[in-house]
Write a protein that holds these residues in place. Sequence first.
Motif, mmCIF file in Angstrom:
data_model
loop_
_atom_site.group_PDB
_atom_site.id
_atom_site.type_symbol
_atom_site.label_atom_id
_atom_site.label_comp_id
_atom_site.label_asym_id
_atom_site.label_seq_id
_atom_site.Cartn_x
_atom_site.Cartn_y
_atom_site.Cartn_z
ATOM 1 N N ALA A 149 4.253 2.421 8.110
ATOM 2 C CA ALA A 149 5.376 2.127 7.208
ATOM 3 C C ALA A 149 6.071 3.442 6.878
ATOM 4 O O ALA A 149 5.411 4.450 6.609
ATOM 5 C CB ALA A 149 4.861 1.465 5.927
ATOM 6 N N PHE A 150 7.399 3.430 6.904
ATOM 7 C CA PHE A 150 8.199 4.652 6.744
ATOM 8 C C PHE A 150 9.177 4.557 5.590
ATOM 9 O O PHE A 150 9.850 3.544 5.430
ATOM 10 C CB PHE A 150 9.052 4.911 8.001
ATOM 11 C CG PHE A 150 8.265 5.246 9.228
ATOM 12 C CD1 PHE A 150 7.602 4.255 9.932
ATOM 13 C CD2 PHE A 150 8.192 6.557 9.680
ATOM 14 C CE1 PHE A 150 6.865 4.559 11.070
ATOM 15 C CE2 PHE A 150 7.455 6.875 10.818
ATOM 16 C CZ PHE A 150 6.796 5.873 11.509
ATOM 17 N N ILE A 161 4.984 8.409 5.060
ATOM 18 C CA ILE A 161 4.430 7.481 6.060
ATOM 19 C C ILE A 161 3.062 6.984 5.595
ATOM 20 O O ILE A 161 2.210 7.778 5.176
ATOM 21 C CB ILE A 161 4.269 8.183 7.429
ATOM 22 C CG1 ILE A 161 5.617 8.747 7.904
ATOM 23 C CG2 ILE A 161 3.702 7.222 8.478
ATOM 24 C CD1 ILE A 161 5.504 9.627 9.131
ATOM 25 N N TYR A 162 2.882 5.683 5.686
ATOM 26 C CA TYR A 162 1.558 5.103 5.427
ATOM 27 C C TYR A 162 1.102 4.437 6.708
ATOM 28 O O TYR A 162 1.843 3.640 7.287
ATOM 29 C CB TYR A 162 1.630 4.080 4.280
ATOM 30 C CG TYR A 162 0.259 3.651 3.808
ATOM 31 C CD1 TYR A 162 -0.371 4.319 2.760
ATOM 32 C CD2 TYR A 162 -0.417 2.607 4.438
ATOM 33 C CE1 TYR A 162 -1.635 3.950 2.353
ATOM 34 C CE2 TYR A 162 -1.692 2.243 4.024
ATOM 35 C CZ TYR A 162 -2.292 2.915 2.978
ATOM 36 O OH TYR A 162 -3.559 2.563 2.580
ATOM 37 N N ILE A 163 -0.099 4.762 7.174
ATOM 38 C CA ILE A 163 -0.602 4.157 8.413
ATOM 39 C C ILE A 163 -1.833 3.309 8.129
ATOM 40 O O ILE A 163 -2.585 3.572 7.184
ATOM 41 C CB ILE A 163 -0.921 5.223 9.491
ATOM 42 C CG1 ILE A 163 -1.979 6.216 8.992
ATOM 43 C CG2 ILE A 163 0.343 5.957 9.921
ATOM 44 C CD1 ILE A 163 -2.456 7.188 10.053
ATOM 45 N N LYS A 209 0.840 -1.206 0.000
ATOM 46 C CA LYS A 209 0.000 0.000 0.000
ATOM 47 C C LYS A 209 0.872 1.252 0.000
ATOM 48 O O LYS A 209 0.587 2.237 -0.682
ATOM 49 C CB LYS A 209 -0.910 0.008 1.227
ATOM 50 C CG LYS A 209 -1.923 -1.126 1.235
ATOM 51 C CD LYS A 209 -2.671 -1.141 2.551
ATOM 52 C CE LYS A 209 -3.472 -2.411 2.743
ATOM 53 N NZ LYS A 209 -3.825 -2.624 4.155
ATOM 54 N N PHE A 210 1.940 1.203 0.778
ATOM 55 C CA PHE A 210 2.899 2.316 0.797
ATOM 56 C C PHE A 210 3.422 2.549 -0.612
ATOM 57 O O PHE A 210 3.448 3.678 -1.111
ATOM 58 C CB PHE A 210 4.047 1.977 1.762
ATOM 59 C CG PHE A 210 5.108 3.036 1.880
ATOM 60 C CD1 PHE A 210 5.133 3.900 2.970
ATOM 61 C CD2 PHE A 210 6.098 3.182 0.902
ATOM 62 C CE1 PHE A 210 6.118 4.876 3.079
ATOM 63 C CE2 PHE A 210 7.078 4.161 1.005
ATOM 64 C CZ PHE A 210 7.090 5.017 2.096
ATOM 65 N N TYR A 258 7.604 3.733 -4.053
ATOM 66 C CA TYR A 258 8.812 2.967 -3.685
ATOM 67 C C TYR A 258 8.492 2.143 -2.439
ATOM 68 O O TYR A 258 7.418 2.298 -1.851
ATOM 69 C CB TYR A 258 10.012 3.902 -3.462
ATOM 70 C CG TYR A 258 9.892 4.881 -2.310
ATOM 71 C CD1 TYR A 258 9.171 6.070 -2.431
ATOM 72 C CD2 TYR A 258 10.498 4.611 -1.076
ATOM 73 C CE1 TYR A 258 9.067 6.971 -1.370
ATOM 74 C CE2 TYR A 258 10.402 5.514 -0.010
ATOM 75 C CZ TYR A 258 9.678 6.684 -0.162
ATOM 76 O OH TYR A 258 9.579 7.552 0.876
ATOM 77 N N SER A 259 9.417 1.293 -2.022
ATOM 78 C CA SER A 259 9.138 0.410 -0.874
ATOM 79 C C SER A 259 9.566 1.061 0.433
ATOM 80 O O SER A 259 10.599 1.731 0.478
ATOM 81 C CB SER A 259 9.887 -0.911 -1.035
ATOM 82 O OG SER A 259 9.367 -1.589 -2.141
ATOM 83 N N PRO A 260 8.804 0.851 1.510
ATOM 84 C CA PRO A 260 9.189 1.430 2.806
ATOM 85 C C PRO A 260 10.406 0.710 3.372
ATOM 86 O O PRO A 260 10.657 -0.444 3.027
ATOM 87 C CB PRO A 260 7.970 1.178 3.687
ATOM 88 C CG PRO A 260 7.348 -0.046 3.116
ATOM 89 C CD PRO A 260 7.589 0.035 1.628
ATOM 90 N N GLU A 261 11.165 1.419 4.227
ATOM 91 C CA GLU A 261 12.337 0.754 4.808
ATOM 92 C C GLU A 261 12.116 0.289 6.231
ATOM 93 O O GLU A 261 12.899 -0.495 6.758
ATOM 94 C CB GLU A 261 13.555 1.679 4.734
ATOM 95 C CG GLU A 261 13.366 3.010 5.433
ATOM 96 C CD GLU A 261 14.440 4.006 4.997
ATOM 97 O OE1 GLU A 261 14.207 4.655 3.963
ATOM 98 O OE2 GLU A 261 15.478 4.110 5.669
#
Length: 380
Positions: free
Chosen positions: A51-52, A109-111, A6-7, A13-16
């Motif tokens: 996700a950050f 940030i995706y919450i 979802k992020f 791009y992909s969260p770290e």
Amino acid sequence: MEISEKFNEVFGYSPELISAAPGRVNLIGEHVDYNGGDVLPFAISQNSLAAFGARSDSKIRIASQQKPGEIIQGDIHILTPLYGQLWSRYVLGVFWALGDSRVTNGFDIYIDSQVPIGAGLSSSAALESSIAYALNHFFHWNLSLPELARFCQKAENDFVGVPCGIMDQAVSLMAEEGAALLLDTRTLASTHIPFDLSKDGLELLVIDTQVHHDLIDGGYAERRNSCEKAAEILGVKTLREISAEDFERRKSELDKTTYLRAHHAITEIVRTELAVQALGNKDYVALGNLLTQTHISLRDEFTVSCPELNCAVDVAIAHGALGARMIGGGYGGSAIALIQAGERVSIEGEISTAFRDQGFIEPRFFAALPSAGARIIEQR
Ligand code: ADP
Ligand code: MG
């Protein structure tokens, strides 16, 4: 879909880093956190996930699974209280509370909250805790969990504008699986009290009335003011510092409403001590009775219950629960019932029927299991 996908969909791009922080149920010790009392909450298995992706500039972008289509923008250097949409302030407030001397770059940030929102299970503190925990990890500050809890509380009090106590953030950060957290709300000193219901054939049923509550409206602030007024008149810093006996002796100094509000807080502080003893003895009958006494006190003295909560509690007890009470700020949200594991289906059925008969909206149910506090669940 996983939160990292979802992020990726939103930010490309992909969260770290992905963090999780749980909602909570307060077993007992209701409306005492701002009176200096001990509370006995535990974390539930539902988490707020975050996700950050770190940015090379100072911008913050926030998206939420629960707010489709909205992306809130901020900047670590120009945050001021009440900035942004209400929901995003729970995130931005944590950045603001920690400050741009600590947070030195921006983030995407995706919450996504598995904690039901506005149900009295503290999705707000879960969200704040998931952010603070992740930032502490990312920047290697080594702030303690109580320190992080204080930053989260500051975010909610001063940036969001909700005068909450410290309990929700503390338990979301500090909880351990299979235990309740006995927390001194003055010092944040804590003890993990074993609370493994399933071993003893019991369950804690959460009944979400689906009636919305909103702490920003006046009820919570009014109760809090009454307690503070009582403490001032009685010459103590918080109501924790006066014994039940001294309080009764000085009853005539308080008007009736102030007396009732303070009486709830003072007796609730005692009930919480007794609940810790009951847990130590595995005396679940005594624990159940204490929960029910708390409900009666919240209903009749603190007057923060509502017909749906009273119905859920009364029906649960009438059909075999060892005890039950409303939880959280009040005027809706959830109730809990301590029940034999085998009776869950029948008690849920009775409550649903009673709600239908009274014309209330359909309640939701789930079992609450004492679970772990905030943690990092993925890092690249
Ligand atoms: P509770 O903490 O009992 O769930 P509150 O009213 O204190 O209820 O906090 C709920 C608020 O927190 C929501 O109205 C929303 O602003 C915010 N919130 C929590 N989680 C999310 C999320 N995943 N997405 C958007 N907003 C959220
Ligand atoms: Mg909340």
